[in-house]
Design a protein around this motif. Structure first.
Motif, mmCIF file in Angstrom:
data_model
loop_
_atom_site.group_PDB
_atom_site.id
_atom_site.type_symbol
_atom_site.label_atom_id
_atom_site.label_comp_id
_atom_site.label_asym_id
_atom_site.label_seq_id
_atom_site.Cartn_x
_atom_site.Cartn_y
_atom_site.Cartn_z
ATOM 1 N N LEU A 72 40.489 54.723 47.332
ATOM 2 C CA LEU A 72 39.551 54.639 48.454
ATOM 3 C C LEU A 72 38.480 53.604 48.151
ATOM 4 O O LEU A 72 38.199 53.304 46.988
ATOM 5 C CB LEU A 72 38.884 55.996 48.692
ATOM 6 C CG LEU A 72 39.793 57.150 49.108
ATOM 7 C CD1 LEU A 72 39.000 58.451 49.178
ATOM 8 C CD2 LEU A 72 40.453 56.854 50.434
ATOM 9 N N GLN A 73 37.873 53.088 49.190
ATOM 10 C CA GLN A 73 36.748 52.179 49.022
ATOM 11 C C GLN A 73 35.547 52.986 48.515
ATOM 12 O O GLN A 73 35.410 54.172 48.818
ATOM 13 C CB GLN A 73 36.396 51.511 50.357
ATOM 14 C CG GLN A 73 37.493 50.625 50.900
ATOM 15 C CD GLN A 73 37.703 49.405 50.017
ATOM 16 O OE1 GLN A 73 36.753 48.798 49.546
ATOM 17 N NE2 GLN A 73 38.959 49.068 49.794
ATOM 18 N N ARG A 74 34.667 52.333 47.756
ATOM 19 C CA ARG A 74 33.518 53.019 47.168
ATOM 20 C C ARG A 74 32.646 53.724 48.213
ATOM 21 O O ARG A 74 32.321 54.911 48.039
ATOM 22 C CB ARG A 74 32.686 52.036 46.345
ATOM 23 C CG ARG A 74 31.561 52.700 45.584
ATOM 24 C CD ARG A 74 30.774 51.669 44.765
ATOM 25 N NE ARG A 74 29.783 52.302 43.935
ATOM 26 C CZ ARG A 74 28.586 52.711 44.361
ATOM 27 N NH1 ARG A 74 28.247 52.527 45.623
ATOM 28 N NH2 ARG A 74 27.744 53.292 43.549
ATOM 29 N N PRO A 75 32.264 53.065 49.318
ATOM 30 C CA PRO A 75 31.429 53.764 50.313
ATOM 31 C C PRO A 75 32.122 54.982 50.923
ATOM 32 O O PRO A 75 31.486 56.002 51.177
ATOM 33 C CB PRO A 75 31.161 52.702 51.379
ATOM 34 C CG PRO A 75 31.404 51.399 50.709
ATOM 35 C CD PRO A 75 32.451 51.655 49.673
ATOM 36 N N THR A 76 33.434 54.874 51.133
ATOM 37 C CA THR A 76 34.185 55.996 51.707
ATOM 38 C C THR A 76 34.210 57.169 50.741
ATOM 39 O O THR A 76 33.935 58.310 51.126
ATOM 40 C CB THR A 76 35.627 55.559 52.046
ATOM 41 O OG1 THR A 76 35.573 54.473 52.970
ATOM 42 C CG2 THR A 76 36.437 56.708 52.630
ATOM 43 N N ALA A 77 34.528 56.891 49.484
ATOM 44 C CA ALA A 77 34.575 57.946 48.474
ATOM 45 C C ALA A 77 33.191 58.585 48.318
ATOM 46 O O ALA A 77 33.067 59.814 48.267
ATOM 47 C CB ALA A 77 35.052 57.382 47.146
ATOM 48 N N LEU A 122 32.431 62.480 49.037
ATOM 49 C CA LEU A 122 31.958 63.274 47.908
ATOM 50 C C LEU A 122 30.601 63.903 48.204
ATOM 51 O O LEU A 122 30.367 65.069 47.871
ATOM 52 C CB LEU A 122 31.877 62.415 46.644
ATOM 53 C CG LEU A 122 33.212 62.001 46.040
ATOM 54 C CD1 LEU A 122 32.992 60.969 44.948
ATOM 55 C CD2 LEU A 122 33.974 63.207 45.510
ATOM 56 N N LYS A 123 29.705 63.152 48.821
ATOM 57 C CA LYS A 123 28.386 63.685 49.159
ATOM 58 C C LYS A 123 28.526 64.881 50.096
ATOM 59 O O LYS A 123 27.868 65.907 49.910
ATOM 60 C CB LYS A 123 27.516 62.612 49.809
ATOM 61 C CG LYS A 123 26.114 63.099 50.124
ATOM 62 C CD LYS A 123 25.276 62.025 50.757
ATOM 63 C CE LYS A 123 23.887 62.456 51.099
ATOM 64 N NZ LYS A 123 23.633 63.836 51.401
ATOM 65 N N CYS A 124 29.391 64.773 51.070
ATOM 66 C CA CYS A 124 29.622 65.872 52.007
ATOM 67 C C CYS A 124 30.209 67.089 51.279
ATOM 68 O O CYS A 124 29.792 68.220 51.515
ATOM 69 C CB CYS A 124 30.549 65.423 53.130
ATOM 70 S SG CYS A 124 30.833 66.692 54.375
ATOM 71 N N LEU A 125 31.165 66.855 50.382
ATOM 72 C CA LEU A 125 31.779 67.952 49.629
ATOM 73 C C LEU A 125 30.755 68.651 48.734
ATOM 74 O O LEU A 125 30.794 69.877 48.583
ATOM 75 C CB LEU A 125 32.964 67.442 48.803
ATOM 76 C CG LEU A 125 34.196 67.032 49.611
ATOM 77 C CD1 LEU A 125 35.192 66.289 48.730
ATOM 78 C CD2 LEU A 125 34.849 68.242 50.264
#
Length: 75
Positions: free
Chosen positions: A55-60, A64-67
């Motif tokens: 995945l792209q860094r911003p997407t990951a 992750l922040k949401c999780l």
């Protein structure tokens, strides 16, 4: 009698668009949870998550922040 014109977008394309916004995010989130869980208690750095997930860094980072916010992962 005038004929009504159908929309030019076929249903299968519209259904594909829905997948990209909804289920694709769920698939990516579950990928990240499984990936991080495979590291046991050691966890992973963001750069490692990006490298192993593809995945792209911003997407990951966003997923992750949401999780973390939802309690699925700990930072």
């Amino acid at each position: 009698m005038p004929t009504t014109r159908r929309p030019s977008t076929p249903k299968r394309i519209a259904a594909g668009a829905a997948k990209s916004s909804g289920t694709q995010t769920i698939e990516r989130a579950s990928l990240l949870v499984r990936l991080i869980a495979s590291r046991s208690r050691t966890g992973m750095r963001l750069t490692e998550v990006v490298q192993h997930s593809g995945l792209q860094r911003p997407t990951a980072h966003r997923i992750l922040k949401c999780l973390v916010d939802e309690g699925f992962l700990m930072q």
